[in-house]
Every structure is written in structure tokens, then in C-alpha cells.
Design a protein around this motif. Structure first.
Motif, short mmCIF file in Angstrom:
data_model
loop_
_atom_site.label_atom_id
_atom_site.label_comp_id
_atom_site.label_asym_id
_atom_site.label_seq_id
_atom_site.Cartn_x
_atom_site.Cartn_y
_atom_site.Cartn_z
N SER A 45 -7.35 -0.70 3.33
CA SER A 45 -6.16 -0.98 2.54
C SER A 45 -6.54 -1.62 1.21
CB SER A 45 -5.25 -1.89 3.35
OG SER A 45 -4.44 -2.65 2.50
N LEU A 56 -3.49 -1.07 10.30
CA LEU A 56 -4.05 -0.86 8.97
C LEU A 56 -5.34 -1.68 8.84
CD1 LEU A 56 -3.19 0.56 6.27
CD2 LEU A 56 -2.42 -1.67 5.55
N SER A 111 0.81 -1.22 0.00
CA SER A 111 0.00 0.00 0.00
C SER A 111 0.84 1.27 0.00
CB SER A 111 -0.92 0.05 1.23
OG SER A 111 -1.66 -1.13 1.34
#
Lengths: 177, 177
Positions: B107, B102, A52
């Protein structure tokens, strides 16, 4: 893994992995598959984060895995292990290439390799574009925007990517309504 | 000193936009090194691309080490390589700082939004090797087509593309000299 083991782990993978990218993630995955000290979910979270953020995947995955095992020192050791092999090899080859780049042999070698590289990229692009465009019709819009801005108008790729991403964000907002 | 700063700045810009890893970084590298700075000619860029495919490591790191050396010797290659490594690490740290964990969903969405942009960059990465290969003549064009056929039909070359490239390089060095 100790700090030295982290360095060695990434040094070994990096020294034999050509092209970087996804290939290196597969090698890292294979390398830690038998380890008991890291779970599948922890590792796949790392992969997800590594993919990411921008930058070479080899750098981001080695940083994250190094941090997981040994904190900041582990990160530095792992990244050093990942970066040193390509760095040293190019550093050794650079003066040789610069000195002999005028000879027909070296030029011929690069012509041949580049033709093969063209073939490889064609395969990668074909598969990637087909699956990207077929999974969602809208994808053609940002796809064409990026190609037009960079390829046709010669605009800075960073700005072009930003523009295409803004279009994606706007579409996302509208879709939520 | 000035050239070292320029190298650091150029490769930092490449690193910031290097999403997707590997070949999709090519348009950014080409823009910075050929168009924005003029450090490489188109055919030299082709050589750097070819070199990165037959040496270990991600193309961004290979290009940084080579061009850094070409512009400012060993200090240049160190500065350029560090730049391409440190920028992603800083972004990674910033992201991990802001988001404690995350979220998988976010994501995934972010990567889905990036996907067509990366596909566009990948498509653009074809332009340079194809145009240089066409410019190099009928022989290299034939090699490119044969390369695609080989990788489509022969599992061996599909699994070990660097081997195809080395063979191609040797053929190129023989027939063009």
C-alpha cells in the motif's frame, strides 16, 4: 457504535468540515481517539486503505469505519451521514445561486472567494510539490508527464494518469532488476 | 433519462480517478464538466469551485450535487451524488475482496508511485482559479496576492481558511456591485 451513532458521528463531522480531503481524516481520527473499541493499528489500516482507493476520502473512511462497527448496514449509515450535509446544503443553495448568478452581488462574492481559493491552492500546491519533488529525483518525470498530457495536450485526465502510472510501473520493474 | 445517465457516467469517471482526495480531483472535474460535456463555462466552473470552498464537504460531492441540479433538477443531483459515492464504494469492496488484508508495504509503495501524479494534478488545479482571477481584474489579483501573504504570516487565517474565503466573498460582493 450503534448504527444511529455512526450516522450521527459522520453527519456532525461532515457538516462542519470544509473542503474535505485530509481535513476530514483528521476530524475522524480526533473523534475516535478516546474510544476503547477500536485500536490504533485497526484505524491506521483503515486510513491506509481509504487513501489507496479513488473517491472522496469522506466516503471511503466512513464506509470502512461503518463496516468495522456494524457491517453493511453500518457502512450505509455512515456514508449517508457523511454525504447528506454537503448534499442538502448544495441542494438548498443551487436554485438560489442559479436564479441570482446574474446579479453583480453574487458574481462579486464568487470573484472574491475564488481569489482567496487561488491563494489557498497556491499554498497547498507549493508545499506539496516541493516535498514530492525533493524526496525523490525521479518524481519529476511522472509529475511532468501528467502536467504535459492534461495541461498542454488536453488529453483525458484518466488516460493521462494511467499513462503516468504505467511509466511508474515500468520504472519499478527496471529498478527491481 | 438520457441526461441522468450522462450525469451518472460523467461523475463515475471523476470518481474513478479521484486519488489523493480534495483539490487534486479538480482537473478531472473540470475536464468532465467543462471540456467533455460543456455543462459549465470556465467562469461557472470557477463559481462551483468557489461554492465548494465555502460549503462543507468534498468538492467532488459539491460539484455533483450542483451540476446535477443544474442539468436535471433534484433527480439529477441525486443521481450525480450517488454516482460519486457508489463508484468508490464498489472499488473499496472489490479491493477488500481481492486482498484479504492490505499489506502495509504494498500500500505504501502504491501511494509512493501515485504521489508525483497527484502532485501534477494538484499543480493543474491551480490553472483555473488563477486564470479566472486574472481575468476578473486587478482587484482580484491583488486580493490573491494579499491572501497568500495573510496565510503565510497570520496563523489565524492559515488555520481557518474558510473564514478568509467568506471575508473575501463579502469584500467581493461590496466592491464589485
Amino acid at each position: 457504535m450503534t448504527i444511529f451513532q455512526l450516522f450521527l458521528f459522520f453527519f456532525r463531522i461532515s457538516a462542519v468540515t470544509f473542503g474535505g480531503g485530509i481535513v476530514i481524516l483528521g476530524m475522524v481520527k480526533l473523534g475516535i481517539a478516546d474510544r476503547k473499541d477500536i485500536s490504533d493499528t485497526e484505524f491506521s489500516d483503515m486510513l491506509s486503505l481509504a487513501a489507496s482507493v479513488p473517491g472522496p476520502l469522506a466516503v471511503s473512511i466512513s464506509w470502512l469505519l461503518g463496516r468495522y462497527y456494524r457491517g453493511l448496514k453500518g457502512s450505509v449509515a455512515a456514508v449517508a451521514g457523511a454525504v447528506l450535509p454537503p448534499f442538502l446544503i448544495i441542494l438548498i443553495l443551487s436554485p438560489i445561486i442559479l436564479k441570482y448568478s446574474g446579479t453583480t452581488e453574487v458574481q462579486g462574492f464568487f470573484k472574491g472567494v475564488l481569489a482567496g481559493t487561488g491563494a489557498i491552492i497556491t499554498m497547498v500546491v507549493f508545499d506539496n510539490v516541493r516535498s514530492t519533488l525533493s524526496c525523490e529525483w525521479w518524481n519529476i518525470v511522472p509529475f511532468v508527464i501528467v502536467i504535459a498530457l492534461i495541461g498542454v495536450f488536453g488529453i483525458n485526465p484518466l488516460l493521462s494518469m494511467l499513462a503516468a502510472f504505467l511509466v511508474q510501473l515500468i520504472r519499478e520493474r527496471l529498478a527491481l532488476r | 433519462m438520457k441526461v441522468l445517465l450522462e450525469l451518472a457516467f460523467s461523475f463515475a469517471q471523476i470518481a474513478v480517478g479521484a486519488f489523493g482526495g480534495g483539490l487534486s480531483t479538480l482537473p478531472l472535474i473540470e475536464y468532465q464538466l467543462v471540456k467533455a460535456t460543456g455543462w459549465l463555462t470556465s467562469s461557472q466552473f470557477g463559481q462551483v469551485l468557489a461554492l465548494s470552498q465555502v460549503t462543507p464537504g468534498p468538492i467532488a460531492i459539491n460539484a455533483a450535487t450542483f451540476v446535477g441540479f443544474q442539468q436535471a433538477g433534484i433527480p439529477g443531483s441525486i443521481v450525480s451524488t450517488l454516482s460519486i459515492v457508489i463508484v468508490p464504494v464498489l472499488i473499496l469492496c472489490a479491493v477488500s475482496c481481492v486482498l484479504k488484508k492490505l499489506e502495509a508495504e504494498k500500500s505504501r509503495k502504491f501511494k509512493d508511485m501515485l504521489r508525483p501524479i497527484v502532485a501534477g494534478l494538484l499543480t493543474l488545479s491551480l490553472v483555473s482559479p488563477l486564470t479566472v482571477t486574472v481575468k476578473n481584474g486587478v482587484m482580484t489579483m491583488a486580493m490573491l496576492v494579499i491572501g497568500i501573504l495573510l496565510m503565510r504570516t497570520c496563523k489565524f487565517f492559515k488555520n481557518y481558511p474558510p473564514l478568509l474565503l467568506v471575508i473575501y466573498g463579502i469584500i467581493g460582493a461590496v466592491i464589485f456591485s
